[in-house]
Write an enzyme that holds these catalytic residues in place. Structure first.
Site, PDB file in Angstrom:
ATOM      1  N   TYR A 175       0.873  -1.173   0.000  1.00  0.00           N
ATOM      2  CA  TYR A 175       0.000   0.000   0.000  1.00  0.00           C
ATOM      3  C   TYR A 175       0.907   1.217   0.000  1.00  0.00           C
ATOM      4  O   TYR A 175       1.867   1.291   0.785  1.00  0.00           O
ATOM      5  CB  TYR A 175      -0.879   0.014   1.263  1.00  0.00           C
ATOM      6  CG  TYR A 175      -1.588   1.333   1.504  1.00  0.00           C
ATOM      7  CD1 TYR A 175      -2.934   1.468   1.200  1.00  0.00           C
ATOM      8  CD2 TYR A 175      -0.908   2.434   2.030  1.00  0.00           C
ATOM      9  CE1 TYR A 175      -3.586   2.677   1.399  1.00  0.00           C
ATOM     10  CE2 TYR A 175      -1.551   3.644   2.222  1.00  0.00           C
ATOM     11  CZ  TYR A 175      -2.887   3.761   1.916  1.00  0.00           C
ATOM     12  OH  TYR A 175      -3.530   4.960   2.106  1.00  0.00           O
ATOM     13  N   GLU A 218      -3.869   7.343  -3.663  1.00  0.00           N
ATOM     14  CA  GLU A 218      -3.592   6.087  -2.949  1.00  0.00           C
ATOM     15  C   GLU A 218      -3.526   4.942  -3.950  1.00  0.00           C
ATOM     16  O   GLU A 218      -4.406   4.815  -4.802  1.00  0.00           O
ATOM     17  CB  GLU A 218      -4.739   5.857  -1.957  1.00  0.00           C
ATOM     18  CG  GLU A 218      -4.661   4.564  -1.174  1.00  0.00           C
ATOM     19  CD  GLU A 218      -5.911   4.373  -0.305  1.00  0.00           C
ATOM     20  OE1 GLU A 218      -5.891   4.797   0.858  1.00  0.00           O
ATOM     21  OE2 GLU A 218      -6.912   3.815  -0.802  1.00  0.00           O
TER      22      GLU A 218
END
Lengths: 352, 290
Positions: free
Chosen positions: A96, A184
């Site tokens: 991530y 993101e």
């Protein structure tokens, strides 16, 4: 898909793929990709993987069959309009990474973890120690050393960390140039042959971003109640709603005519009266500074007279231009003008 | 942070139409406006105030404490960079609609250079009976009565409302400070509270907050360590969640940042919170003279 196109433009690798609107198109895309594919139902709501909107297919026939199934399903009450058909990645690891504007420290923060796939909020709850963060100076930006530092503590090869560092330099360009609150990549896939590929991306940008043409924002929000609210400034408008509620009424809307909108109060009120034929009363609450109350009231009174409004209207006027504004209401509408919001609200609620 | 009503003020964009109206009002109120800027209009004057082409030209001639921008929001960053590079130590950004990334850059630049920023989207400051820097109706009787209470507000219109209530209470206002309604602003409630706690002319502070962000929550945590009592009014209790309410900063994210949660946290930290503006005078009297 749109977000992934942006990433690609900034030199970040994304899976090969296209959008299909029919099962036949899905089959054609699978044929072109010529590999195992993933079909992802495209809906506006988040969490589609969890909702069962993802299917796998190893050839075009399977792709067509799975696409047909997906098009027939609903995800969280939403119809599936499009299916993204992408190459199936040989996943070794899911990471991530993100850049977000942290309002508390007033700086961008780069965030990374080797525990990709799940939401960062969930990870922050369950394994906060697995999240690595670096606050950034917007006057400096992001260099490769930032990314190297960020992934220092994880068990990743130096070569891989270098790739991640390069990715962050590009991701920061997206963050700055798109004027994002958040960009993101989750999951960021490390493939079996150590390629770094953005499998999914979320991009939230500033509605006031400088590259956007400035439109006129309506500053109108419809609510469930029946008492119309017209005030200047966001803070005073919210307070007017609060006072109506505190005295047992229910606000029908948020509508503010502060800032440069004060010259367009007539349009705003016309809009409200057209939109909401169910109003049982209207409160006009002004405390002008920059917004001149005489200018607003001139327009409000003209609209009320023109439309021959028969619901009770209550006025509270203070601030710039108040004498003239008060005079307009008192002489032309023969109505009392209050000095307190509370009094104006009570008078209105007693008469509806 | 310079919260002196008699400080020297420079107006960026002094030749604009709106600036003209407010410069007159500020001068009438006694504000020390020493210079204005407007590229290409250097050498002229407006309301007796000398106009310069750049801030740097102005500061070579005049001592400037605060530069206030009457500048469209898209040019706020350029104006802030100009003032900071010219050595001005405090800037006030009135613009509503400054891109957040511009604000972020301005704040970083200001931090690096030891500059205090108010705003964006602030109505400025009022020092009742002394001076006014911004777009607040300082001249209104019964709204800005001189006194001992400092008001910190995210909103201009609601700031007027609360100023009126504080004046009505009889305590009057020592200074009104606009913090700004944007999601990202320079000086926060917590920053200003610490400064006001050291201010001999301030007896107590009223925070005028609203739903969205976490500025009230952050302030609440430092309040028990302050020597002066803090009061508050928080707008947005009737607002639905997750909808931006005019101010960019007033967007509730999940359950945190709601008006109710802010009221609760402030009360937990010893702040007296008024439910409606009209309750404030009573609460002030009860606490400060009770």
């Amino acid at each position: 898909m749109k977000e992934k196109k942006i990433l690609k433009k900034y030199g970040i690798k994304t899976p090969a793929g296209e959008v299909a609107t029919t099962p036949e198109e899905a089959a054609e895309i699978a044929e072109r990709l010529n590999c195992e594919v993933v079909l992802k139902a495209q809906v506006l709501a988040g969490g589609r993987g969890l909702a069962g909107g993802v299917k796998f297919a190893s050839n075009e026939e399977e792709a067509q069959k799975e696409a047909k199934t997906l098009f027939a399903t609903e995800i969280k009450g939403l119809k599936v309009d499009e299916i993204l058909v992408e190459e199936k990645l040989a996943i070794k690891k899911e990471l991530y990474v993100s850049l977000m504007l942290n309002r508390a420290i007033k700086k961008p923060v780069m965030i990374g973890t080797t525990e990709g796939g799940m939401s960062i909020e969930k990870l922050a709850d369950e394994k906060p120690e697995m999240i690595s963060q670096i606050p950034l100076n917007p006057l400096v930006g992001v260099y490769a050393y930032h990314g190297m530092e960020l992934f220092n503590r994880f068990d990743l090869s130096a070569d891989l960390r270098k790739k991640l560092a390069r990715l962050f330099v590009n991701l920061y360009k997206v963050f700055r140039e798109k004027e994002a609150f958040l960009v993101e990549i989750n999951p960021l896939v490390i493939t079996e042959d150590d390629e770094v590929i953005a499998a999914d991306c979320k991009l939230i940008t500033d509605p006031e971003a400088s590259y956007l043409k400035k439109g006129v924002s309506p500053r109108y929000i419809s609510l469930e109640g029946d008492i119309g609210v017209l005030a200047n400034g966001a803070g005073l408008t919210m307070t007017t709603m609060d006072v109506i509620k505190a005295y047992g009424g229910k606000p029908a809307n948020f509508l503010e005519v502060g800032g440069d909108f004060y010259k367009r109060a007539d349009e705003a009120l016309e809009f409200l009266l057209t939109e909401r034929k169910d109003l049982k009363g209207l409160i006009v609450n002004l405390f002008g500074a920059y917004a001149r109350t005489d200018v607003i009231i001139r327009q409000v009174v003209d609209v009320l007279k023109e439309r021959d409004i028969d619901i009770p209207v209550s006025f509270r006027i203070r601030g710039t231009g108040e004498e003239k504004a008060r005079e307009i209401v008192e002489t032309e509408l023969n109505k009392k003008v209050h000095l307190n919001i509370e009094e104006a609200a009570k008078e209105l609620l007693a008469s509806v | 942070m310079n919260l002196d009503g008699k400080q020297n003020v420079l107006i960026q964009g002094i030749t604009g139409r709106e600036a003209g109206f407010w410069v007159e009002k500020m001068l009438e109120y006694g504000t020390n406006i020493v210079a204005g800027t407007s590229p290409g209009k250097g050498g002229t004057s407006i309301s007796g105030i000398p106009v310069y082409n750049t801030v740097l030209e102005a500061v070579k001639k005049q001592q400037v404490d605060t530069a206030i921008q009457f500048i469209p929001p898209r040019f706020a960053k350029a104006a802030a960079m100009e003032a900071i590079e010219a050595g001005v130590k405090q800037i006030i950004i009135l613009g509503d609609g400054v891109p957040v990334h511009d604000t972020m850059t301005i704040i970083a630049m200001a931090e690096t250079n030891g500059v205090t920023v108010f705003g964006p989207n602030t109505p400025g400051m009022v020092f009742p009976g002394v001076g006014s820097i911004g777009i607040m109706p300082c001249w209104l009787e019964h709204v800005f009565n001189p006194g001992s209470i400092a008001i910190l507000s995210r909103s201009g219109s609601l700031g007027n409302e609360i100023s009126y209530q504080v004046s009505k209470s009889g305590f009057g206002i020592s200074k009104f400070i606009g913090i700004g309604g944007d999601a990202l602003v320079g000086t926060t409630f917590a920053d200003a509270l610490q400064e006001l706690d050291k201010d001999d002319n301030v007896e107590a502070v009223v925070i005028v907050g609203e739903l969205g962000g976490n500025m009230e929550e952050t302030a609440a945590r430092i309040i028990p360590d302050l020597s002066k009592p803090v009061f508050a009014f928080i707008a947005g209790k009737a607002a639905p969640q997750g909808v931006p309410m005019g101010h960019a900063g007033a967007l509730v994210e999940g359950s945190s940042g709601s008006a109710f949660s802010k009221v609760e946290i402030l009360r937990e930290h010893g702040v007296k919170v008024a439910d409606v503006p009209d309750d404030l005078p009573g609460i002030l009297k009860e606490t400060l003279r009770g």
